[in-house]
Design a protein around this motif. Sequence first.
Motif, short mmCIF file in Angstrom:
data_model
loop_
_atom_site.label_atom_id
_atom_site.label_comp_id
_atom_site.label_asym_id
_atom_site.label_seq_id
_atom_site.Cartn_x
_atom_site.Cartn_y
_atom_site.Cartn_z
N SER A 1 -0.49 14.37 -14.70
CA SER A 1 0.38 15.10 -13.58
C SER A 1 0.75 14.34 -12.47
N LEU A 2 -0.24 13.67 -11.87
CA LEU A 2 0.32 12.58 -10.84
C LEU A 2 0.92 11.46 -11.22
N ALA A 3 0.86 10.98 -12.42
CA ALA A 3 1.63 9.77 -13.05
C ALA A 3 3.13 10.40 -13.03
N ALA A 4 3.24 11.38 -13.59
CA ALA A 4 4.58 12.21 -13.81
C ALA A 4 5.54 12.33 -12.27
N GLU A 5 4.57 12.67 -11.35
CA GLU A 5 5.19 13.04 -10.02
C GLU A 5 5.61 11.69 -9.45
N CYS B 1 -4.77 2.97 -5.39
CA CYS B 1 -6.03 3.09 -4.98
C CYS B 1 -5.99 3.19 -3.30
N ASP B 2 -5.42 2.13 -2.74
CA ASP B 2 -5.44 1.93 -1.35
C ASP B 2 -4.95 3.27 -0.61
N GLY B 3 -3.87 3.83 -0.94
CA GLY B 3 -3.26 4.96 -0.43
C GLY B 3 -4.10 6.18 -0.64
N MET C 1 0.95 -1.07 0.01
CA MET C 1 0.06 0.16 0.16
C MET C 1 0.96 1.41 -0.06
N ALA C 2 0.56 2.16 -0.58
CA ALA C 2 1.23 3.57 -0.70
C ALA C 2 1.24 3.98 0.70
N SER C 3 2.49 4.59 1.00
CA SER C 3 2.72 5.13 2.49
C SER C 3 2.01 6.41 2.31
N ILE C 4 1.55 7.23 3.64
CA ILE C 4 1.14 8.39 3.59
C ILE C 4 1.68 9.11 4.75
N ASP C 5 2.13 10.52 4.50
CA ASP C 5 2.67 11.32 5.61
C ASP C 5 1.57 11.68 6.58
N LYS C 6 1.65 11.11 7.88
CA LYS C 6 0.52 11.30 8.85
C LYS C 6 0.37 12.84 9.26
N ALA D 1 -0.21 18.43 -1.88
CA ALA D 1 1.15 18.10 -1.36
C ALA D 1 1.16 16.50 -0.96
N ALA D 2 -0.06 16.35 -0.21
CA ALA D 2 -0.11 14.88 0.36
C ALA D 2 -0.46 13.75 -0.73
N LEU D 3 -1.09 14.19 -1.92
CA LEU D 3 -1.11 13.29 -2.99
C LEU D 3 0.31 13.13 -3.62
N PHE D 4 0.88 14.22 -3.84
CA PHE D 4 2.19 13.95 -4.46
C PHE D 4 3.31 13.42 -3.57
N ALA D 5 2.89 13.27 -2.28
CA ALA D 5 4.00 12.70 -1.19
C ALA D 5 3.53 11.06 -1.28
#
Length: 497
Positions: free
Chosen positions: A62-66, A39-41, A1-6, A19-23
């Motif tokens: 854009s998100l794919a490139a990031e 998807c899970d992230g 699962m993608a990790s998230i900055d809490k 910023a959270a999306l791109f992180a």
Amino acid sequence: MASIDKKSQSNLTQPGFEAALFALTLDRSQPAPLHQQLCDGLRALLLRGGDLAGLPLPPSRSLAAELSVSRMTVTTAYDQLMAEGYLTARRGSGTFVAADLPHLAPAPQNAPPPAPPPAAWQIFQTGLPDQSLFPHRDWARQMDRAWRAPDPALLGRPDPFGWMPLRRAIAAHLGAWRGLDCQGEQVVITGGAWDGVDILARALLPPPAQTGPAQTGPAQIALEDPGWASLHHAVRDTGHIPLPLRIDAEGFDPARIPDRTAAATAAAIVTPSRHYPTGRPMPLARRLALLDWAAAQGTLIVEDDYDSEFRYQGQPLPALAGLDQQGRTIYMGSFSKLLSSALRLGYLVLPEPAIAPVHAYLAQRGARASLAPQPALAGFMDSGEFATHLRRMRRSYARRQVVLLDALAPLARWLDLAPDPSGMHLCVPLRPCLRAHTCDRAIAEAGRAMGLRIGALSAHAVLPDAPEALLLGYSGFDEAELRDGAARLCRLITGLT
């Protein structure tokens, strides 16, 4: 699962959401495919991010490139979340967070009531200035003026005693308001009262221990009892011993200082203009006796003049330091009650013999007081805005004390109600008929359940058989809040009796 900055999960704004999306990070070593991790992230971020309804998501390209993934990975994740109801697409506009996110946990049925606003749970708390009276616009202008084009001296090595224009402004203020004849060179800017005590104890008193034939133990510092409870901790932090002495109707009595004990008494810290927390002033005869004691013993007096600007009747009492002809008294003040405790600024006024040792100590240790607000405060004082602010606060606080006493009148049978000519709180003794039923600490504890922050005088004492009274702060609350607090106190005491 993608990790998230809490840190970015709570109450996100649009920039924070992006910023959270791109992180988000995807781990190619995991067995789950990248689109599933994404998807899970995204789902976890949407559920934990607060009120995000209607916020746009970045274009898939854009998100794919990031994230360094293919565009197909992003569109697959977006499609899955739209199918689940987390996202919605608008033709020609893009992809957005859905208005009603699914799978949100319902609010618990027995959830605790929301926390009351600050004033509702701290009515009667002592020492609070009214922040609604703070001249925010004037203060902001002074800060901008000081730091938009700062004086070159501000960017150099700071003076360990603080910003000289502020020190001079403080000396001028004390001359006008307290009749204290001093110069800016005598003033030291501190980080507050605790910092001031620490500086004086370490710079001017003998060290707690010395090696060799002349080995000595820690010195005693005489303190008022009842008094400021934190002072005991401040003294112990320096390695010295607090010596509490019970005050009487005239405040601190130097005759109670023992002549011979295991440790010498090297200093006394007192509040002669208005004893904290009873509000009793020290009469002239007692002040002169204290000065005689200090001269005879070669000791120091620290005069904590914490709120003497707020006097409503008669002339202000002269500062003890102004009566001292022997250079044994150090005057200590603070801006926490005059402006805001957030400033963390106080000051000391040193007699001539103390200047050199304190300077040597601070030059080695460095000052704790922040330099940032000092030039603004100097400008604020020099402009006359500070004096105007104090007069406005003094008028307001005087009215509030009258309102509080009037609202407490139904308790005159139980409490010894009387006006105080100065200060920011009332010290109200319990009458014997009330003490037969309860004590000040019990009333204070019961008051917390009713949203009252009542102080108990006995809690400020360390010696046995402490006097009892209620400490009721009024400066930080408007008249409606004070009447409401008084009504609740009336119900509380009536219920206890």
